[in-house]
Design a protein around this motif. Structure first.
Motif, PDB file in Angstrom:
ATOM      1  N   CYS A 238      55.676 139.143   0.411  1.00 51.92           N
ATOM      2  CA  CYS A 238      55.868 138.218   1.521  1.00 51.92           C
ATOM      3  C   CYS A 238      55.934 136.800   0.943  1.00 51.92           C
ATOM      4  CB  CYS A 238      54.727 138.325   2.517  1.00 51.92           C
ATOM      5  SG  CYS A 238      54.514 140.015   3.121  1.00 51.92           S
ATOM      6  N   CYS A 243      49.684 136.404   3.331  1.00 51.96           N
ATOM      7  CA  CYS A 243      50.333 136.805   4.590  1.00 51.96           C
ATOM      8  C   CYS A 243      49.551 137.961   5.232  1.00 51.96           C
ATOM      9  CB  CYS A 243      51.761 137.251   4.289  1.00 51.96           C
ATOM     10  SG  CYS A 243      52.674 137.779   5.737  1.00 51.96           S
ATOM     11  N   HIS A 245      50.828 139.632   7.719  1.00 52.55           N
ATOM     12  CA  HIS A 245      51.890 140.483   8.272  1.00 52.55           C
ATOM     13  C   HIS A 245      51.920 140.476   9.800  1.00 52.55           C
ATOM     14  CE1 HIS A 245      51.527 141.602   4.149  1.00 52.55           C
ATOM     15  NE2 HIS A 245      50.551 142.473   4.329  1.00 52.55           N
ATOM     16  N   CYS A 251      58.121 137.682   6.166  1.00 55.48           N
ATOM     17  CA  CYS A 251      57.128 138.737   5.920  1.00 55.48           C
ATOM     18  C   CYS A 251      57.870 140.036   5.620  1.00 55.48           C
ATOM     19  CB  CYS A 251      56.214 138.914   7.135  1.00 55.48           C
ATOM     20  SG  CYS A 251      55.146 140.354   6.997  1.00 55.48           S
ATOM     21  N   GLU A 252      57.624 140.580   4.460  1.00 53.13           N
ATOM     22  CA  GLU A 252      58.349 141.795   4.067  1.00 53.13           C
ATOM     23  C   GLU A 252      57.931 143.008   4.882  1.00 53.13           C
ATOM     24  OE1 GLU A 252      59.579 142.718  -0.205  1.00 53.13           O
ATOM     25  OE2 GLU A 252      58.235 144.376   0.265  1.00 53.13           O
ATOM     26  N   VAL A 253      56.656 143.039   5.290  1.00 49.21           N
ATOM     27  CA  VAL A 253      56.185 144.169   6.099  1.00 49.21           C
ATOM     28  C   VAL A 253      56.940 144.226   7.425  1.00 49.21           C
ATOM     29  CG1 VAL A 253      54.196 145.076   7.377  1.00 49.21           C
ATOM     30  CG2 VAL A 253      53.912 144.327   5.001  1.00 49.21           C
TER      31      VAL A 253
HETATM   32 ZN   LIG Z   1      53.600 139.810   5.322  1.00 52.70          ZN
END
Ligand SMILES: [Zn+2]
Ligand SMILES: Nc1nc2c(ncn2[C@@H]2O[C@H](COP(=O)(O)OP(=O)(O)OP(=O)(O)O)[C@@H](O)[C@H]2O)c(=O)[nH]1
Ligand SMILES: [Mg+2]
Length: 278
Positions: A238, A243, A245, A251-253
């Protein structure tokens, strides 16, 4: 002289200690009660044989409140698909608590025979996700395979009342003949069949039978611990290192969630658990 042993059974205030091949019923020292410390099944202890009391409890590798057991390697989360219905929130909560306590979670599905083929397809998708994030999934029908997997380990069962924990342990060793029961359908609420926490030595592993439950709290765990207990989030890149999430910004999630790469119920439970954390 104090003798070393292992607590294998707790029935209200009686603690059964295994010392080699000998079993001794003991009480706990008053000092533990004053310290609000309760010896658990799985604890290594020193006992005074004459007075039949536990004098010392060795430091623990880990301990759970629910089920109340110590020094566990693997926790089997016994999860019924019907009667009682599948509860993914309880499942995810148990996975988190078990993971935070450095115990390996393993899912064991039960009552597959009560599910029709269409439902089974959806369920297969859900549980292949859990396997993908590193949590082994077995079924009680394949208990022989599971039994091999447990070789050499100290194992506990946990999960809802009526999920089939005692039934599973009986498959492992018919001689145990643990009491199992129908859940009370009139109240649609499970009645506890197992009342006593007890550790059974099988051929090549130990297993604890415990009473089931329907609710469990996360209030003793921090947000950070809960975040880290979601395996599939831990390597996310992220934008912000801390982060959580929740906000969508880089945010990669959340990006993965939107692409369907994270199971929606997992993410929903994550949000729910953060609110429950201390
Ligand atoms: Zn995240
Ligand atoms: N149809 C079906 N019934 C099962 C299965 N596994 C267990 N049962 C039944 O479910 C009921 C509850 O099983 P138990 O083993 O007593 O459940 P438990 O998890 O030990 O319950 P508590 O000790 O109360 O927490 C019993 O009537 C079992 O025969 C299964 O795979 N299919
Ligand atoms: Mg039981």
């Amino acid at each position: 002289m104090l003798k070393e042993g292992l607590i294998v059974k707790i029935n209200s205030d009686t603690f059964t200690i295994k010392m080699g091949d000998v079993y001794l019923d003991t009480k706990s020292r008053g000092k533990f009660r004053h310290q609000k410390f309760k010896p658990l099944v799985g604890d290594h202890v020193k006992v005074n044989e004459e007075e039949k009391v536990i004098e010392e409890v060795s430091p623990r590798k880990n301990a759970l409140d629910r089920p109340p057991v110590a020094n566990i390697d693997i926790a089997l989360i016994v999860t019924s698909l019907k009667k009682p219905d599948l509860n993914l929130t309880l499942l995810d909560k148990l996975i988190s608590i078990i993971t935070i306590n450095k115990i390996k979670p393993v899912i064991v599905l039960t009552k597959l025979d009560l599910v029709d083929s269409k439902e089974l397809k959806d369920l297969t998708n859900i549980f292949s996700y859990y396997e993908k994030i590193g949590i082994p999934v077995f079924t009680n029908q394949k208990w022989k395979k599971l039994k091999k997997y447990l070789k050499g380990q100290i194992v506990t069962v946990c999960g809802q009342t009526g999920a089939g924990k005692s039934t599973l342990i009986n498959y492992f060793d018919q001689n145990l003949n643990l009491k199992t029961d129908e859940i009370s359908l009139s109240l649609n609420r499970g009645k506890h069949t197992t009342r006593i926490v007890e550790l059974f030595p099988l051929d090549d592993f130990y297993i604890v039978d415990t009473p089931g439950f329907s609710a469990i709290s996360l209030k003793n765990y921090s947000e950070e611990e809960i975040k880290n207990s979601f395996n599939e989030f831990t390597n996310a890149h992220c934008k912000f290192k801390d982060c959580n999430h929740i906000k969508t910004k880089d945010c990669e999630v959340i990006a993965k969630l939107n692409k369907g790469l994270i199971l929606e119920s997992r993410y929903e439970n994550y949000q729910r658990f953060l609110k429950e954390a201390k």
